[in-house]
Scaffold this active site. Structure first.
Site, PDB file in Angstrom:
ATOM      1  N   GLU A  39       0.814  -1.215   0.000  1.00  0.00           N
ATOM      2  CA  GLU A  39       0.000   0.000   0.000  1.00  0.00           C
ATOM      3  C   GLU A  39       0.849   1.268   0.000  1.00  0.00           C
ATOM      4  O   GLU A  39       0.422   2.297  -0.523  1.00  0.00           O
ATOM      5  CB  GLU A  39      -0.963   0.006   1.194  1.00  0.00           C
ATOM      6  CG  GLU A  39      -2.066  -1.046   1.116  1.00  0.00           C
ATOM      7  CD  GLU A  39      -1.639  -2.411   1.652  1.00  0.00           C
ATOM      8  OE1 GLU A  39      -0.434  -2.604   1.942  1.00  0.00           O
ATOM      9  OE2 GLU A  39      -2.516  -3.301   1.774  1.00  0.00           O
ATOM     10  N   PHE A  44     -10.167  -7.671  15.928  1.00  0.00           N
ATOM     11  CA  PHE A  44      -9.166  -8.081  14.932  1.00  0.00           C
ATOM     12  C   PHE A  44      -8.878  -6.930  13.948  1.00  0.00           C
ATOM     13  O   PHE A  44      -9.798  -6.373  13.369  1.00  0.00           O
ATOM     14  CB  PHE A  44      -9.733  -9.304  14.184  1.00  0.00           C
ATOM     15  CG  PHE A  44      -8.905  -9.780  13.033  1.00  0.00           C
ATOM     16  CD1 PHE A  44      -7.607 -10.259  13.225  1.00  0.00           C
ATOM     17  CD2 PHE A  44      -9.425  -9.779  11.738  1.00  0.00           C
ATOM     18  CE1 PHE A  44      -6.856 -10.714  12.153  1.00  0.00           C
ATOM     19  CE2 PHE A  44      -8.685 -10.241  10.666  1.00  0.00           C
ATOM     20  CZ  PHE A  44      -7.389 -10.704  10.880  1.00  0.00           C
ATOM     21  N   GLN A  45      -7.635  -6.573  13.808  1.00  0.00           N
ATOM     22  CA  GLN A  45      -7.155  -5.528  12.886  1.00  0.00           C
ATOM     23  C   GLN A  45      -7.625  -4.114  13.229  1.00  0.00           C
ATOM     24  O   GLN A  45      -7.532  -3.208  12.408  1.00  0.00           O
ATOM     25  CB  GLN A  45      -7.554  -5.848  11.431  1.00  0.00           C
ATOM     26  CG  GLN A  45      -6.909  -7.126  10.903  1.00  0.00           C
ATOM     27  CD  GLN A  45      -7.150  -7.353   9.433  1.00  0.00           C
ATOM     28  OE1 GLN A  45      -8.224  -7.033   8.925  1.00  0.00           O
ATOM     29  NE2 GLN A  45      -6.171  -7.906   8.742  1.00  0.00           N
ATOM     30  N   VAL A  69      15.726   8.943  -2.818  1.00  0.00           N
ATOM     31  CA  VAL A  69      16.431   9.728  -1.800  1.00  0.00           C
ATOM     32  C   VAL A  69      17.726   8.984  -1.481  1.00  0.00           C
ATOM     33  O   VAL A  69      17.733   7.776  -1.311  1.00  0.00           O
ATOM     34  CB  VAL A  69      15.552   9.891  -0.546  1.00  0.00           C
ATOM     35  CG1 VAL A  69      16.356  10.386   0.647  1.00  0.00           C
ATOM     36  CG2 VAL A  69      14.413  10.856  -0.850  1.00  0.00           C
ATOM     37  N   PHE A 111      24.553   7.715   1.049  1.00  0.00           N
ATOM     38  CA  PHE A 111      24.258   9.077   1.491  1.00  0.00           C
ATOM     39  C   PHE A 111      24.420   9.198   3.002  1.00  0.00           C
ATOM     40  O   PHE A 111      24.897  10.209   3.514  1.00  0.00           O
ATOM     41  CB  PHE A 111      22.844   9.485   1.064  1.00  0.00           C
ATOM     42  CG  PHE A 111      22.622  10.963   1.142  1.00  0.00           C
ATOM     43  CD1 PHE A 111      23.031  11.786   0.108  1.00  0.00           C
ATOM     44  CD2 PHE A 111      22.023  11.542   2.248  1.00  0.00           C
ATOM     45  CE1 PHE A 111      22.858  13.159   0.177  1.00  0.00           C
ATOM     46  CE2 PHE A 111      21.839  12.909   2.331  1.00  0.00           C
ATOM     47  CZ  PHE A 111      22.252  13.731   1.290  1.00  0.00           C
TER      48      PHE A 111
HETATM   49  C1  LIG Z   1      18.685  14.020   0.050  1.00  0.00           C
HETATM   50  C2  LIG Z   1      18.095  15.350  -0.296  1.00  0.00           C
HETATM   51  C3  LIG Z   1      18.927  16.456  -0.423  1.00  0.00           C
HETATM   52  C4  LIG Z   1      18.403  17.695  -0.800  1.00  0.00           C
HETATM   53  N1  LIG Z   1      19.243  18.754  -1.006  1.00  0.00           N
HETATM   54  C5  LIG Z   1      18.745  19.904  -1.548  1.00  0.00           C
HETATM   55  C6  LIG Z   1      19.604  20.971  -1.922  1.00  0.00           C
HETATM   56  O1  LIG Z   1      20.818  20.908  -1.748  1.00  0.00           O
HETATM   57  N2  LIG Z   1      19.037  22.051  -2.501  1.00  0.00           N
HETATM   58  C7  LIG Z   1      17.687  22.159  -2.721  1.00  0.00           C
HETATM   59  O2  LIG Z   1      17.222  23.160  -3.292  1.00  0.00           O
HETATM   60  N3  LIG Z   1      16.867  21.190  -2.341  1.00  0.00           N
HETATM   61  C8  LIG Z   1      17.363  20.062  -1.783  1.00  0.00           C
HETATM   62  N4  LIG Z   1      16.512  19.054  -1.453  1.00  0.00           N
HETATM   63  C9  LIG Z   1      15.064  19.270  -1.615  1.00  0.00           C
HETATM   64  C10 LIG Z   1      14.516  20.114  -0.472  1.00  0.00           C
HETATM   65  O3  LIG Z   1      14.357  19.312   0.666  1.00  0.00           O
HETATM   66  C11 LIG Z   1      13.141  20.753  -0.852  1.00  0.00           C
HETATM   67  O4  LIG Z   1      12.263  19.735  -1.228  1.00  0.00           O
HETATM   68  C12 LIG Z   1      13.248  21.724  -2.006  1.00  0.00           C
HETATM   69  O5  LIG Z   1      14.326  22.624  -1.828  1.00  0.00           O
HETATM   70  C13 LIG Z   1      11.954  22.513  -2.107  1.00  0.00           C
HETATM   71  O6  LIG Z   1      11.845  23.002  -3.372  1.00  0.00           O
HETATM   72  P1  LIG Z   1      10.760  24.127  -3.720  1.00  0.00           P
HETATM   73  O7  LIG Z   1      10.955  25.271  -2.805  1.00  0.00           O
HETATM   74  O8  LIG Z   1      10.871  24.350  -5.174  1.00  0.00           O
HETATM   75  O9  LIG Z   1       9.370  23.369  -3.507  1.00  0.00           O
HETATM   76  P2  LIG Z   1       8.304  23.347  -2.300  1.00  0.00           P
HETATM   77  O10 LIG Z   1       8.959  23.042  -1.005  1.00  0.00           O
HETATM   78  O11 LIG Z   1       7.231  22.452  -2.745  1.00  0.00           O
HETATM   79  O12 LIG Z   1       7.757  24.844  -2.206  1.00  0.00           O
HETATM   80  C14 LIG Z   1       6.947  25.388  -3.191  1.00  0.00           C
HETATM   81  C15 LIG Z   1       6.389  26.709  -2.662  1.00  0.00           C
HETATM   82  O13 LIG Z   1       5.667  27.336  -3.717  1.00  0.00           O
HETATM   83  C16 LIG Z   1       4.399  27.750  -3.257  1.00  0.00           C
HETATM   84  N5  LIG Z   1       3.508  27.727  -4.419  1.00  0.00           N
HETATM   85  C17 LIG Z   1       2.904  26.655  -4.993  1.00  0.00           C
HETATM   86  N6  LIG Z   1       2.208  27.035  -6.072  1.00  0.00           N
HETATM   87  C18 LIG Z   1       2.385  28.369  -6.198  1.00  0.00           C
HETATM   88  C19 LIG Z   1       1.932  29.324  -7.138  1.00  0.00           C
HETATM   89  N7  LIG Z   1       1.157  28.976  -8.176  1.00  0.00           N
HETATM   90  N8  LIG Z   1       2.303  30.610  -6.980  1.00  0.00           N
HETATM   91  C20 LIG Z   1       3.091  30.989  -5.917  1.00  0.00           C
HETATM   92  N9  LIG Z   1       3.538  30.117  -5.005  1.00  0.00           N
HETATM   93  C21 LIG Z   1       3.204  28.820  -5.143  1.00  0.00           C
HETATM   94  C22 LIG Z   1       4.046  26.772  -2.157  1.00  0.00           C
HETATM   95  O14 LIG Z   1       3.099  27.336  -1.277  1.00  0.00           O
HETATM   96  C23 LIG Z   1       5.411  26.539  -1.515  1.00  0.00           C
HETATM   97  O15 LIG Z   1       5.672  27.489  -0.497  1.00  0.00           O
HETATM   98  C24 LIG Z   1      17.018  17.822  -1.029  1.00  0.00           C
HETATM   99  C25 LIG Z   1      16.188  16.718  -0.865  1.00  0.00           C
HETATM  100  C26 LIG Z   1      16.717  15.489  -0.517  1.00  0.00           C
HETATM  101  C27 LIG Z   1      15.796  14.325  -0.402  1.00  0.00           C
HETATM  102  C1  LIG Z   2      12.501   5.362   4.831  1.00  0.00           C
HETATM  103  C2  LIG Z   2      13.830   5.962   5.141  1.00  0.00           C
HETATM  104  N1  LIG Z   2      14.715   5.315   5.932  1.00  0.00           N
HETATM  105  C3  LIG Z   2      15.932   5.844   6.175  1.00  0.00           C
HETATM  106  C4  LIG Z   2      16.299   7.043   5.638  1.00  0.00           C
HETATM  107  C5  LIG Z   2      17.694   7.634   5.899  1.00  0.00           C
HETATM  108  N2  LIG Z   2      18.451   7.559   4.624  1.00  0.00           N
HETATM  109  C6  LIG Z   2      18.533   8.581   3.768  1.00  0.00           C
HETATM  110  S1  LIG Z   2      19.389   8.215   2.386  1.00  0.00           S
HETATM  111  C7  LIG Z   2      19.700   6.650   2.917  1.00  0.00           C
HETATM  112  C8  LIG Z   2      20.544   5.716   2.111  1.00  0.00           C
HETATM  113  C9  LIG Z   2      19.998   5.424   0.774  1.00  0.00           C
HETATM  114  O1  LIG Z   2      20.706   4.341   0.254  1.00  0.00           O
HETATM  115  P1  LIG Z   2      20.605   3.910  -1.239  1.00  0.00           P
HETATM  116  O2  LIG Z   2      19.183   3.830  -1.662  1.00  0.00           O
HETATM  117  O3  LIG Z   2      21.431   2.726  -1.450  1.00  0.00           O
HETATM  118  O4  LIG Z   2      21.218   5.176  -2.001  1.00  0.00           O
HETATM  119  P2  LIG Z   2      22.758   5.652  -1.987  1.00  0.00           P
HETATM  120  O5  LIG Z   2      22.801   6.857  -1.127  1.00  0.00           O
HETATM  121  O6  LIG Z   2      23.576   4.527  -1.498  1.00  0.00           O
HETATM  122  O7  LIG Z   2      23.041   5.949  -3.410  1.00  0.00           O
HETATM  123  C10 LIG Z   2      19.130   6.435   4.195  1.00  0.00           C
HETATM  124  C11 LIG Z   2      19.251   5.189   4.960  1.00  0.00           C
HETATM  125  C12 LIG Z   2      15.322   7.700   4.834  1.00  0.00           C
HETATM  126  N3  LIG Z   2      15.573   8.879   4.284  1.00  0.00           N
HETATM  127  N4  LIG Z   2      14.127   7.129   4.575  1.00  0.00           N
END
Ligand SMILES: Cc1cc2nc3c(=O)[nH]c(=O)nc-3n(C[C@H](O)[C@H](O)[C@H](O)COP(=O)(O)OP(=O)(O)OC[C@H]3O[C@@H](n4cnc5c(N)ncnc54)[C@H](O)[C@@H]3O)c2cc1C
Ligand SMILES: Cc1ncc(C[n+]2csc(CCOP(=O)(O)OP(=O)(O)O)c2C)c(N)n1
Ligand SMILES: [Mg+2]
Length: 573
Positions: free
Chosen positions: A50, A112-113, A381, A466
């Site tokens: 799911e 149950f559940q 991620v 990561f």
């Molecule tokens: C492992 C990992 C590393 C990351 N590292 C980085 C990094 O180094 N740099 C980075 O940038 N991100 C990084 N991210 C992503 C980060 O966590 C955020 O998701 C991202 O920066 C948010 O992007 P955003 O502001 O474009 O989007 P959102 O967070 O979705 O924000 C969008 C905004 O726009 C507004 N909005 C929506 N529609 C409209 C509209 N029509 N008009 C006006 N406003 C509107 C919303 O209300 C909201 O405030 C990483 C993510 C992961 C998983």
């Molecule tokens: C559900 C969940 N568990 C744990 C984490 C912490 N976490 C972030 S990245 C990562 C490793 C991801 O490993 P992999 O998919 O092999 O990618 P790699 O970074 O090795 O390329 C972990 C454990 C998370 N973000 N989400």
């Protein structure tokens, strides 16, 4: 025969434009799934977990901007939805979850559940209500739909199987209008004051995000008038980076030094449609103006001097005629030059590699070259997020899905399923971690069953790489990050997919081409080098201390070579 509540639900959903319900069947859902079986407008998409259903529904909703539905049976069935629903909610995509409940006469007995979904899903939804009487339907479902669509996010309807099977008391849906699309723009006075502010400033940088979707021409015209570089936040990449002479890349840990410096060196930062979360990357001394469609977003991440509530497109359209041309382009030129250098360094890192070492950057660069013009990518991620941010080229037609706000592992395959099922003609490619793929690997089986020709590229670094990076940055010795992996290609073959392995750098291109060409689902595993960490654009004292500390510990642990590799390839560039 009177209509059953479940049949009325299906009619309401179809009337609201829903095309698919992702889920796993179960006793308490029988009324609902039987109502789906006996009509043609809604399709049931059978997945194996799911959580995958929720991620897949979220991907469809993101790509189509239409309400999408997932469903789980009572107790553990709908509990499995939860992590995917969190992702949908935090990404603000309209998803409705049907959480079936145990028989209504047993609620409260520890049956149950038994769980209480109205409590479980309260935090990851705008609306979460129980239907305990046929007279509540369709009204509660319609409120749920309106909430998911207008507030953008998750709504949950909890309903016991026996209630769904009762006779409906209302004959048909009550709402008969298309989704409202109001124009939201700051007042004339506010637009005037923003224009004055911009006209008086010379060194302006724009930070744009996902809220700039659909406003590309306006955004580029704005940057042209202001002579300002545009930095984008990750979720804005697909909407901002392409055909954009003002683009200076992303900021943040995964970003470019150019994005970082363009923001730090401006006098005025104009944030548009972004919720970029990392405070330390915002300038301390510049004035900051922010435009967002949601008032509650203003000032959430940094101090803001001027806040405006508006939809990006109409707001920029109202603003543009009031702007004077900025004749100073020094800031823009310096930022673009910096970006050029940062990009070149990254391109150098995408070299094929020597001997048997395959650089992940090279894999993504090659994939970027070979994928179709309108491919849909999803990235796990982990390090795949880094490679996607840096090496996938967007063009206005390609799309990029990730778990960017919620940051959950294992998103790429489920999102790929939702993307492919809702876009049967498009090429869908996942950038999967070996950890991420394994986490929801059961749904590899769905690809065959659903005839969904998703292409999966597995970055086999035999590690949770990561997290290894995070541990090193914190000055810790990496712990329990090793993965003992199977042969993913053979495993894929066993479940009826094309399974390929690229063993050497030379095999990367032909193997990607073969996987993409294959008329069906395919999995390509690529053993990639483990330490390909990305360069933080700004090295703070804290980070240096972290790495220094790690060096000491690492040498003591016999990991010295790793660190040298890291410093060579990334940190000091
Ligand atoms: C492992 C990992 C590393 C990351 N590292 C980085 C990094 O180094 N740099 C980075 O940038 N991100 C990084 N991210 C992503 C980060 O966590 C955020 O998701 C991202 O920066 C948010 O992007 P955003 O502001 O474009 O989007 P959102 O967070 O979705 O924000 C969008 C905004 O726009 C507004 N909005 C929506 N529609 C409209 C509209 N029509 N008009 C006006 N406003 C509107 C919303 O209300 C909201 O405030 C990483 C993510 C992961 C998983
Ligand atoms: C559900 C969940 N568990 C744990 C984490 C912490 N976490 C972030 S990245 C990562 C490793 C991801 O490993 P992999 O998919 O092999 O990618 P790699 O970074 O090795 O390329 C972990 C454990 C998370 N973000 N989400
Ligand atoms: Mg890994």
């Amino acid at each position: 025969m009177p209509k059953k509540v479940a049949e009325l639900m299906v009619e309401v959903l179809a009337g609201a434009g829903v095309k698919r319900v992702y889920g796993v069947v179960g006793d308490s859902l029988n009324g609902f799934t039987d109502a789906i079986r006996s009509q043609k407008e809604l399709q049931w998409i059978h997945v194996r977990h799911e959580e995958v259903a929720a991620f897949a529904a979220g991907a469809e909703a993101h790509l189509t901007e239409q309400l999408t539905v997932c469903a789980g049976s009572c107790g553990p069935g709908n509990l499995h939805l939860i992590n995917g629903l969190y992702d949908c909610h935090r990404s603000r995509v309209p998803v409705l979850a049907i959480a079936a409940q145990i028989p209504s006469s047993e609620i409260g007995s520890g049956y149950f559940q038994e769980t209480h979904p109205e409590h479980l899903f309260a935090q990851c939804s705008h609306f979460c209500e129980v239907v305990s009487h046929p007279e509540q339907m369709p009204r509660v479902l319609e409120i749920a739909i309106q909430t998911a669509v207008s507030r953008r996010g998750v709504a949950v309807v909890v309903i016991s199987g026996d209630v769904a099977l009762q006779a409906a008391t209302v004959a048909s849906p009550r709402l008969h209008f298309p989704p409202p699309r109001p124009t939201l723009c700051p007042s004339n006075e506010e637009i005037e004051s923003l224009a004055t502010l911009l006209n008086e400033s010379k060194k302006i940088t724009i930070l744009g995000g996902a809220g700039c979707a659909g406003a590309h021409p306006e955004l580029v015209s704005l940057a042209g008038k202001l002579n300002s570089p545009i930095v984008h936040a990750m979720r804005g990449k697909e909407f901002i980076e392409y055909d954009n002479p003002f683009d200076v890349g992303m900021t943040g840990l995964l970003g470019f030094s150019s994005g970082y410096y363009a923001m730090m060196n401006c006098d005025l930062l104009l944030m548009i449609g972004t919720d970029f979360p990392y405070q330390q990357f915002f300038p301390k001394n510049a004035k900051i103006a922010q435009i967002d469609i949601r008032g509650e977003q203003l000032g959430r991440r940094t101090k803001v001097d001027y806040g405006f509530v508006g939809d990006t497109r109409p707001t920029l359209r109202a603003l543009l005629p009031r702007l004077k041309q900025n004749h100073s382009d020094k800031h823009l030129r310096a930022s673009l030059e910096h970006y050029g250098k940062a990009r070149k360094d990254l391109e150098d890192l995408a070299a094929p590699g020597s001997g048997k070492t395959i650089h992940p950057q090279h894999v993504v660069r090659t994939l970027d070259e070979l994928a179709t013009d309108d491919a849909i990518f999803s990235c796990d991620v982990g390090t795949p997020t880094i490679w996607a941010a840096r090496y996938l080229t967007m063009n206005g037609k390609r799309r990029l899905l990730g778990s960017f706000n919620h940051g959950s592992m294992a998103n790429a395959l489920p999102q790929g399923i939702g993307a492919q099922v809702s876009h049967p003609g498009r090429q869908v490619v996942t950038l999967s971690g070996d950890g991420g793929l394994a986490m929801l690997m059961g749904d590899l089986l769905s690809l065959r069953q659903l005839k969904a020709p998703v292409k999966i590229v597995v970055f086999k670094n035999n590690s949770l790489a990561f997290v290894e990076l995070e541990m090193m940055a914190a000055g810790l010795v990496d712990f329990e990050t090793d993965l003992q992996n199977p042969n993913f290609a053979k495993m894929a073959e066993a479940v009826g997919l094309l399974g390929l392995t690229a063993e050497t750098p030379e095999q990367v291109r032909p193997m990607i081409a073969e996987a993409l060409k294959h008329d069906g689902p395919a999995l390509l595993e690529v053993p990639v080098s483990r330490q390909e960490l990305s360069m933080p654009p700004k090295i703070t004292l804290e980070q240096v201390k972290g790495f220094g500390l790690f060096a000491l510990k690492a040498v003591l642990s016999g990991y010295g070579d790793k660190l040298i590799d890291l410093a060579d390839t990334n940190l000091w560039r």
